[in-house]
Design an enzyme around this catalytic site. Structure first.
Site, PDB file in Angstrom:
ATOM      1  N   ASP A 228       0.873  -1.169   0.000  1.00  0.00           N
ATOM      2  CA  ASP A 228       0.000   0.000   0.000  1.00  0.00           C
ATOM      3  C   ASP A 228       0.910   1.218   0.000  1.00  0.00           C
ATOM      4  OD1 ASP A 228      -2.226   1.630   0.084  1.00  0.00           O
ATOM      5  OD2 ASP A 228      -3.215   0.471   1.658  1.00  0.00           O
ATOM      6  N   TRP A 229       0.345   2.367  -0.319  1.00  0.00           N
ATOM      7  CA  TRP A 229       1.152   3.563  -0.570  1.00  0.00           C
ATOM      8  C   TRP A 229       1.827   4.043   0.716  1.00  0.00           C
ATOM      9  CZ3 TRP A 229      -0.122   1.341  -4.501  1.00  0.00           C
ATOM     10  CH2 TRP A 229      -0.027   1.865  -5.792  1.00  0.00           C
TER      11      TRP A 229
END
Length: 829
Positions: A228-229
């Protein structure tokens, strides 16, 4: 004669170690690194579950199609529809130059308070996994990779970047891993996204047991795992654990990966394996052979008529009719309808956070009913407000970037009074200063409310006078994924006419703890104070109509990524509004648009209640189709609606380690007992049970027939059930089969959903539904033996139209124990 392009394996052998490492972190927010020497193009990814936003910011950006959110699709209980939606989303992604869609979200509804529940499908793993599998298959059949997320244990937003989800092995295996297993094994997903959180003490993005032993070894996953970012926390360690791609880029956690790989053979081997999977994803999406133009300015904003029709159909099919006394619905032709409420004229089509996008259109319930009935038949009153923040203005915002002396470095504009900075103009430093200017039009002299919320420091002046100071005493709040401040409000007098508003903004410096460059954002809110007589005015309007439709609920500020839900009560004075309208007009319909359950203290006083969720850009048309009977309300609840917050399975009297967590950990102490499993175990009566939903017709289920009365270990079972439409209208129902293990050795839920089928029948029509069960349908996970086990003995089959309506029963006997040990295979290069 054309020259065949090298395949991924050939290219892998041609890559230097430095180039292999370069592939393992993004080039920017949405793209992988291209290797120009070998003509390896960049691969563009895009959010998200309810529409392909493209490479723009969360606010504005290229117009695109807004599909129903996850919980609305979960309410359809229709895998064929989810597959079709996946196919259409692939076209949307390709129009944005993307080969990867960051979806679907298949985390379960552990609690009613998870801020991201609206993105997921259901509280049940089988329903979630079945729908997610269909979505993946549809998307990938058109050449766009699905990215199943968030693997695993992301069931709340509280401290999500650091908290450890402490999940017992049986709950992990029987609940939370199941949808991922199904989308990987049955759906053939090409990519998986790791979660932000830790699982039992280890970050999911560097969890070798989950990423290598389970995902790749047990399930045979051969695709790519991305973070995920900002969710990557190490270089070599994460690669060796099984994380292939750090996003976004440029590399933060993996800045030292090349040096590690040079010095350590195991890391070097892991880098090669991960680079192969990046190349393989480029190959699977067709990007190696047909590089897409991945520039954001090249994105297409085409709107398709067949997609609009599909969204409208899906919106209606996900709409749940919760109550319909006196057969009040559907509304008759020619009815005079008062449409009332904060969600009446405002289209609530999506949730907040990374799922939001710039929709082609947003049709409100008021728009939809006026289009269907005619303007003269429909009146409107707001009645109340449900805004969490003051509304953003659709007013041009001029932005000037300044140097330390105040000289202008660059200029740009925003279409609304909100801005998120994911990229900066050339020459503007990361710790930039900006001056943002807009014109406020006050329709009349009086007091007005103004506000700022920002990730970064901000001050607002109007006509040269400081009105809001969100810089001097800036305090962290719950805006902007937890990186922003609370909303700071002020009230000031404005004369009628235009006023110059200036916002001074100071960016925050990059924070290494985020794993990415600093996040900067700003929203300016503006509104005249509400009249104290809104409710009375709405009730008076309702009394003059044949029917009143009260549109209440929430919006994307309440249901959003980064913060959990506020509770279960409707925000503002919406409950009062419903009660006042119901007193004024006995033919009152409550139209709910929320991302999850809410309490309904007015339920005994209204004859009809419809749950429409956030059904995408055609929301108002879908709502009108259901209210007027052009479509049957096809939805069935994918989540239990509790009668009170205390009935939530993880909601103790005071917050503790079970929810939302404390001292960096959240303990899944309820184990297997979430949703309807918790209801059964605790003897509760929910407001509405899992699987519930009414139709405009009625259905009758006949006696179940089994393919066998006894099973040998390893056998499969077929169950057939006749279903007849006993009413005078066409309609839909969902036949649901739950299994109860009568002779279980370990504690198990009283029943578990193991098969379902949605049917559409004409008046008087009968259809035989076939439901198939395998050994896993009878099994639990034995965490001591590390095996799936079905005990010998009796299993009851409970069949009906909701978890609380199961009139058809049958039994089958398993003649001997069935066991399937889990033996993870070694990860292969």
């Amino acid at each position: 004669m054309t020259t065949r392009r090298p395949d991924s394996d050939t290219l892998l052998d041609q890559l230097t170690l430095e180039e292999q490492v370069a592939l393992l972190a993004g080039a920017d927010f949405w793209r992988t690194v291209p290797i120009h020497r070998l003509n390896i193009p960049a691969l563009k990814v895009t959010d998200g579950p309810a529409g392909a936003r493209g490479g723009g910011a969360l606010i504005g950006g290229t117009p695109t199609t807004a599909f129903p959110v996850g919980i609305a699709l979960g309410s359809t209980w229709n895998p064929a529809l989810l597959r079709r939606i996946g196919e259409h989303l692939a076209r949307e992604a390709q129009d944005k130059g993307a080969g990867v869609l960051l979806a679907p979200t298949v985390n379960l509804f552990r609690s009613t308070l998870n801020g991201r529940n609206f993105e997921s499908y259901a509280e049940d793993p089988l329903l979630t996994g079945t729908l997610g599998t269909a979505y993946v298959q549809g998307l990938q059949s058109k050449g766009v990779a699905a990215t199943v997320k968030h693997f695993v244990g992301n069931e709340s937003e509280y401290q999500r970047n650091t908290i450890s989800s402490e999940i017992p092995e049986r709950a992990l295996r029987e609940l939370y891993l199941v949808p991922f297993e199904m989308t990987v094994r049955r759906g053939g997903a090409w990519a998986v996204m790791s979660a932000y959180n830790k699982v039992n003490g280890t970050y999911s993005s560097e969890h070798p047991r989950l990423l290598t032993d389970v995902l790749r070894g047990e399930w045979g996953f051969d695709g790519l795992v991305m973070s995920d970012w900002g969710g990557t926390h190490s270089a070599g360690q994460s690669v060796r654990a099984g994380l292939d791609l750090e996003m976004p880029g440029p590399a933060q956690a993996r800045r030292g990966l090349l040096e590690e790989a040079r010095q350590d053979g195991a890391t070097r081997q892991a880098v090669r394996a991960a680079a192969r999977r990046v190349l393989q994803l480029l190959e699977r999406t067709g990007t190696l052979d047909r590089p897409r133009d991945v520039r954001d300015e090249a994105e297409r904003a085409e709107e398709y008529a067949d997609t609009r029709r599909l969204i409208r159909r899906a919106g209606a099919e996900g709409t749940v009719l919760l109550k319909n006394d006196r057969a009040l619905l559907p509304l008759p032709a020619g009815a005079r309808v008062a449409v009332i409420g904060p969600n009446a004229a405002q289209a609530r089509v999506m949730g907040g956070g990374s799922a939001q996008l710039n929709a082609h259109r947003a049709v409100s319930p008021l728009d939809g009913l006026r289009a269907a009935l005619g303007d003269g038949q429909v009146t409107f009153a707001r009645g109340a407000q449900n805004d969490r923040f003051l509304p953003v203005l659709d007013t041009p915002l001029e932005i000037e970037y300044l140097d330390a002396e105040g000289a202008v470095l660059a200029r740009e504009a925003s279409a609304v009074s909100e801005k998120m900075w994911f990229s900066l103009p050339a020459g503007v430093p990361a710790d930039f200063r900006a001056r943002l200017t807009l014109t406020l039009d006050a329709p009349e002299a009086g007091m007005y409310d103004l506000s700022l919320a920002s990730a970064g420091r901000s001050c607002l002046s109007v006509d040269g006078t400081l009105v809001v100071d969100n810089a001097t005493n800036w305090a962290a709040g719950d805006t902007y994924f937890g990186f922003g401040s609370a909303e700071v409000r002020a009230r000031t007098f404005l004369g009628a006419g235009p006023h110059r508003a200036v916002i001074d903004f100071g960016a925050v410096a990059p924070d290494p703890s985020l794993g990415i460059a600093a996040f900067n954002a700003l929203r300016f809110g503006f509104r005249a104070p509400l009249s104290p007589t809104l409710i009375e005015e709405a009730a008076q309007l309702a009394a003059q109509a044949d029917y009143a439709v009260v549109c209440v609920g929430t919006n994307g500020d309440w249901e959003t990524e980064g913060v959990d839900r506020w509770g279960l009560t409707l925000p503002g004075r919406q409950d009062e509004l419903v009660q006042a309208v119901a007193r004024a007009n006995p033919n009152t319909v409550v139209l709910l648009q929320t991302g999850g359950p809410v309490l309904m203290p007015w339920l005994p006083d209204v004859p009809a209640v419809v749950q429409a969720w956030f059904p995408g850009q055609e929301a108002g048309h879908a709502v009108a189709d259901v209210l007027l009977g052009h479509a049957d309300p096809g939805g069935r609840l994918p989540q239990t609606f509790p009668a009170r917050l205390e009935d939530d399975p993880v909601q103790p009297q005071t917050p503790d380690v079970q929810y939302p967590g404390e001292q960096g950990r959240v303990a899944y102490q309820e184990g297997l007992f979430i949703g309807y499993r918790h209801v059964d175990r605790s003897g509760l009566t929910p407001l509405f049970p899992f699987g519930f939903g009414l139709s405009y017709t009625t259905f009758e289920l006949g006696e179940a027939q089994l393919s066998a009365g006894a099973l040998a270990p390893g056998d499969a079972l077929g169950v057939t059930v006749p279903v007849r439409n006993t009413g005078d209208r066409a309609g839909q129902t969902v036949v649901q089969l739950y299994v109860q293990d009568v002779d279980t050795t370990l504690e198990r839920p009283a029943k578990e959903l193991k098969a379902f089928a949605k049917v559409t029948l004409r008046p008087g029509e009968e259809q035989t539904v076939t439901l198939d069960l395998d050994m896993r349908s009878l099994a639990y996970f034995d965490d001591v033996r590390h095996a799936w086990v079905a005990d010998a003995g009796e299993f009851r089959l409970l069949i009906g139209q909701s978890s609380a309506d199961l009139p058809v029963t049958a039994s089958v006997r398993l003649l001997g124990e069935w066991a399937a040990p889990v033996r993870p295979a070694a990860a292969q290069d």
